[in-house]
Write a protein that holds these residues in place. Structure first.
Motif, PDB file in Angstrom:
ATOM      1  N   ILE A   1      13.719   0.756  14.318  1.00 45.79           N
ATOM      2  CA  ILE A   1      14.156   0.048  13.268  1.00 45.79           C
ATOM      3  C   ILE A   1      14.517   1.194  11.940  1.00 45.79           C
ATOM      4  CG2 ILE A   1      12.813  -1.933  13.789  1.00 45.79           C
ATOM      5  CD1 ILE A   1      10.730  -1.061  11.546  1.00 45.79           C
ATOM      6  N   ARG A   2      15.227   0.412  11.033  1.00 44.52           N
ATOM      7  CA  ARG A   2      15.025   1.412   9.813  1.00 44.52           C
ATOM      8  C   ARG A   2      13.836   0.588   8.751  1.00 44.52           C
ATOM      9  NH1 ARG A   2      20.372   2.759   6.691  1.00 44.52           N
ATOM     10  NH2 ARG A   2      18.667   4.404   5.763  1.00 44.52           N
ATOM     11  N   ALA A   3      13.010   1.576   8.120  1.00 44.74           N
ATOM     12  CA  ALA A   3      11.872   1.019   7.541  1.00 44.74           C
ATOM     13  C   ALA A   3      11.894   0.953   5.873  1.00 44.74           C
ATOM     14  CB  ALA A   3      10.807   1.867   8.072  1.00 44.74           C
ATOM     15  N   TYR A   4      11.890  -0.044   5.304  1.00 45.01           N
ATOM     16  CA  TYR A   4      12.285  -0.192   3.741  1.00 45.01           C
ATOM     17  C   TYR A   4      10.832  -0.364   3.008  1.00 45.01           C
ATOM     18  CZ  TYR A   4      16.968  -0.552   5.485  1.00 45.01           C
ATOM     19  OH  TYR A   4      18.180  -0.375   5.969  1.00 45.01           O
TER      20      TYR A   4
ATOM     21  N   SER B   1      19.850   0.612   1.219  1.00 42.94           N
ATOM     22  CA  SER B   1      20.032   1.742   2.547  1.00 42.94           C
ATOM     23  C   SER B   1      19.702   3.072   2.287  1.00 42.94           C
ATOM     24  CB  SER B   1      21.316   1.346   2.877  1.00 42.94           C
ATOM     25  OG  SER B   1      22.344   1.564   1.556  1.00 42.94           O
ATOM     26  N   GLU B   2      19.803   3.574   0.783  1.00 39.44           N
ATOM     27  CA  GLU B   2      19.699   4.970   0.594  1.00 39.44           C
ATOM     28  C   GLU B   2      18.317   5.552   0.821  1.00 39.44           C
ATOM     29  OE1 GLU B   2      20.170   7.086  -3.349  1.00 39.44           O
ATOM     30  OE2 GLU B   2      22.362   6.977  -2.886  1.00 39.44           O
ATOM     31  N   GLN B   3      17.442   4.640   0.678  1.00 37.36           N
ATOM     32  CA  GLN B   3      15.809   4.968   1.058  1.00 37.36           C
ATOM     33  C   GLN B   3      15.452   6.046   0.132  1.00 37.36           C
ATOM     34  OE1 GLN B   3      16.355   5.351   5.640  1.00 37.36           O
ATOM     35  NE2 GLN B   3      14.912   3.494   5.726  1.00 37.36           N
TER      36      GLN B   3
ATOM     37  N   GLU C   1       0.852  -1.116   0.071  1.00 38.98           N
ATOM     38  CA  GLU C   1      -0.157   0.007   0.089  1.00 38.98           C
ATOM     39  C   GLU C   1       0.950   1.154   0.034  1.00 38.98           C
ATOM     40  OE1 GLU C   1      -2.179  -0.370   3.627  1.00 38.98           O
ATOM     41  OE2 GLU C   1      -0.450   0.100   4.814  1.00 38.98           O
ATOM     42  N   PRO C   2       0.458   2.343  -0.520  1.00 41.28           N
ATOM     43  CA  PRO C   2       1.269   3.525  -0.495  1.00 41.28           C
ATOM     44  C   PRO C   2       1.510   4.207   0.935  1.00 41.28           C
ATOM     45  CG  PRO C   2      -0.840   4.007  -1.535  1.00 41.28           C
ATOM     46  CD  PRO C   2      -0.821   2.630  -1.003  1.00 41.28           C
ATOM     47  N   TRP C   3       2.621   4.853   1.289  1.00 39.32           N
ATOM     48  CA  TRP C   3       3.072   5.184   2.347  1.00 39.32           C
ATOM     49  C   TRP C   3       4.082   6.174   2.295  1.00 39.32           C
ATOM     50  CZ3 TRP C   3       7.437   3.102   5.689  1.00 39.32           C
ATOM     51  CH2 TRP C   3       8.260   2.216   4.744  1.00 39.32           C
ATOM     52  N   THR C   4       4.301   7.419   3.319  1.00 34.47           N
ATOM     53  CA  THR C   4       4.818   8.433   3.114  1.00 34.47           C
ATOM     54  C   THR C   4       6.078   8.415   3.850  1.00 34.47           C
ATOM     55  OG1 THR C   4       3.485   9.542   4.873  1.00 34.47           O
ATOM     56  CG2 THR C   4       2.924   9.863   2.664  1.00 34.47           C
ATOM     57  N   ASP C   5       7.135   9.312   3.644  1.00 28.95           N
ATOM     58  CA  ASP C   5       8.403   9.400   4.413  1.00 28.95           C
ATOM     59  C   ASP C   5       8.063   9.784   5.761  1.00 28.95           C
ATOM     60  OD1 ASP C   5      10.426   8.446   2.860  1.00 28.95           O
ATOM     61  OD2 ASP C   5      10.272  10.034   1.612  1.00 28.95           O
ATOM     62  N   GLU C   6       6.969  10.684   5.976  1.00 30.17           N
ATOM     63  CA  GLU C   6       6.491  10.893   7.329  1.00 30.17           C
ATOM     64  C   GLU C   6       6.170   9.724   8.197  1.00 30.17           C
ATOM     65  OE1 GLU C   6       3.095  13.042   7.744  1.00 30.17           O
ATOM     66  OE2 GLU C   6       3.438  13.948   9.733  1.00 30.17           O
ATOM     67  N   MET C   7       5.444   8.805   7.480  1.00 22.63           N
ATOM     68  CA  MET C   7       5.076   7.707   8.031  1.00 22.63           C
ATOM     69  C   MET C   7       6.183   6.667   8.487  1.00 22.63           C
ATOM     70  SD  MET C   7       1.868   5.621   6.878  1.00 22.63           S
ATOM     71  CE  MET C   7       1.320   3.887   7.226  1.00 22.63           C
TER      72      MET C   7
END
Ligand code: DLL
Length: 433
Positions: A230-233, A251-253, A214-220
């Motif tokens: 964590i780091r979220a990918y 890793s660059e996200q 599903e779509p998600w934002t960098d803010e989320m």
């Protein structure tokens, strides 16, 4: 020490990727021409012979394939392998009652596991990890896709599946889950549940999450990273192409690398079908180039994004797609489940209701909610509250069994849903995405 890539192909120079794609494309075109009557007919009509397609540059000569084509050939009509070579079936929402059915040979499953394994590797995963899969298992490709990806990298997979939040948190603590795989909205929900349950981050071992569907934002992303430590990918995929792992973040996200040794990506203008240059926003189109059971030529994903070949600090050379920015159709994704308003309409009509309805989507406590407002018919003999409730329950049950989603149904008075002179407005989406 984690491996930088799962496969050296991920960092191959562009000319090598192009050469491999050209070779595999011409084989795929031959395969569909020889095995799928739908494609043979389409190619014949356009005067295209398999020998005409020699390289990636010939791609624009080929016709598009649409979700509707899968529906018209339901369930197995587009398969290019004999059924005794097909070892797995999955499905996702179609635009009306019927699901979109997809199939895999063993080679297809191996390729898919490689894709999902690459995604987990890019998120820092290796054989020492405990991969906690909280995507749904079943016909949806999320659960089994990441499950097999974890197997591919030799990690210990925890097939937690969805639901039962308290149990999920208990498993985080007791089983030492290190990588969480689920929808981003569920990750956010789990993060808040952890905080509210007073479980300190020091008591859980999570280090990364692989979130998509599903779509998600960098803010989320930032919120999830904070709440779970964590780091979220991001991970992208669609059942028709293979499931999760078509593209994955590193890793660059800053976008998701597309597995170009298995899929060719194009961006087109959704109105004209014209191929757009790199960096322009448009609809993503995929051609599968190794699939045996269900190869698809120029499949219209309806997802809006853009591609970039700017060098990536992770060293991968595969093209990157930006986060999905929208859709060129009216599909909604609610709690990770794809929903077309036309599916709801089909259910209502089957129950003898009028096709006057509105889907109201919202996000409450980080979980998506769906309310379906349905207009009562003027002739409807409903005068008691109990009867209204009965009707609402009947619709809710039918929606749940057909669309696999729970919805609150609200019957509204006749003629209260706005009529439109143009394209009917069927959706109010209050989520801020
Ligand atoms: O959602 C496969 C998947 C499972 C992907 C788990 C990632 C993780 P479908 O049910 O066929 O397959 O839905 C495909 O979901 O066309 C997009 O509109 C949307 N989608 C999938 N991943 C992302 C993402 C799975 N990372 C449809 N961001 C696609 C935005 C996504 N949208």
């Amino acid at each position: 020490m984690s491996k930088p890539y799962l496969s050296p192909m991920e960092a191959a120079p562009l000319h090598e990727i192009r050469a491999l794609q050209s070779y595999r494309l011409s084989r795929t075109v031959r395969r569909v021409y020889e095995n799928v009557p739908f494609y043979r007919k389409k190619f014949d009509e356009l005067g295209i012979k398999p020998d005409d397609i020699k390289s990636v540059d010939d791609l624009p000569k080929l016709p598009f394939t649409y979700k509707q084509d899968l529906r018209d050939n339901y369930p197995y009509g587009l398969f290019a392998a004999p059924m005794d070579e097909v070892v797995r079936i999955h499905a996702s929402s179609g635009t009306t009652g019927k699901q979109t059915v997809v199939g895999y040979t063993q080679n297809d499953l191996d390729m898919w596991a490689e894709c999902a394994g690459r995604a987990l590797t890019a998120a820092g995963g290796d054989s020492s990890d405990f991969v906690h899969v909280s995507y749904g298992y079943g016909l949806f490709t999320g659960g089994l896709g990441l499950h097999d990806g974890a197997g591919r990298i030799g990690a210990s997979v925890i097939p937690a599946s969805t639901g039962n939040t308290r149990r999920q948190l208990q498993i985080f603590k007791d089983f030492h889950s290190t990588i969480l795989c689920c929808t981003p909205s569920y990750a956010l929900f789990l993060g808040e549940a952890r905080r509210d349950a007073g479980i300190p981050l020091s008591e859980i071992s999570l280090k990364a999450g692989v979130f998509g569907a599903e779509p998600w934002t960098d803010e989320m992303r930032r919120k999830i990273e904070e709440l779970l430590g964590i780091r979220a990918y991001d991970i992208y995929g669609l059942s028709e192409i293979t499931g999760p792992g078509v593209a994955y973040e590193c890793s660059e996200q800053t976008g998701m690398h597309i597995n170009e040794d298995f899929f060719i990506a194009e961006i087109i203008d959704p109105e004209t079908g014209e191929v757009l240059p790199e960096g322009e926003k448009g609809e993503l189109v995929f051609t599968t180039i190794t699939k045996e059971a269900l190869p698809l030529i120029r499949y219209r994903t309806r997802d809006i994004t853009m591609l970039t070949r700017e060098p990536c600090s992770c060293g991968r050379s595969f093209v990157k797609m930006k986060k999905v920015m929208g859709r060129s159709d009216d599909m909604l994704i609610i709690r990770g489940i794809n929903v077309f308003p036309s599916q709801v309409e089909a259910v209502l009509l089957e129950l003898g209701m009028q096709p006057h309805y509105m889907l109201v989507v919202d996000r409450v406590n980080n979980l998506d909610t769906l309310e379906i407002q349905v207009e009562m018919d003027e002739g409807m003999q409903i005068d008691a509250v109990r009867m209204i409730e009965q009707k609402e329950n009947q619709i809710a049950k039918a929606v749940e069994s057909t669309l696999n989603i729970t919805a609150k149904i609200r019957l509204v008075s006749p003629k209260t849903i706005e009529r439109s002179e143009g394209k009917a407005k069927r959706v109010i989406d209050k989520r801020s995405l």
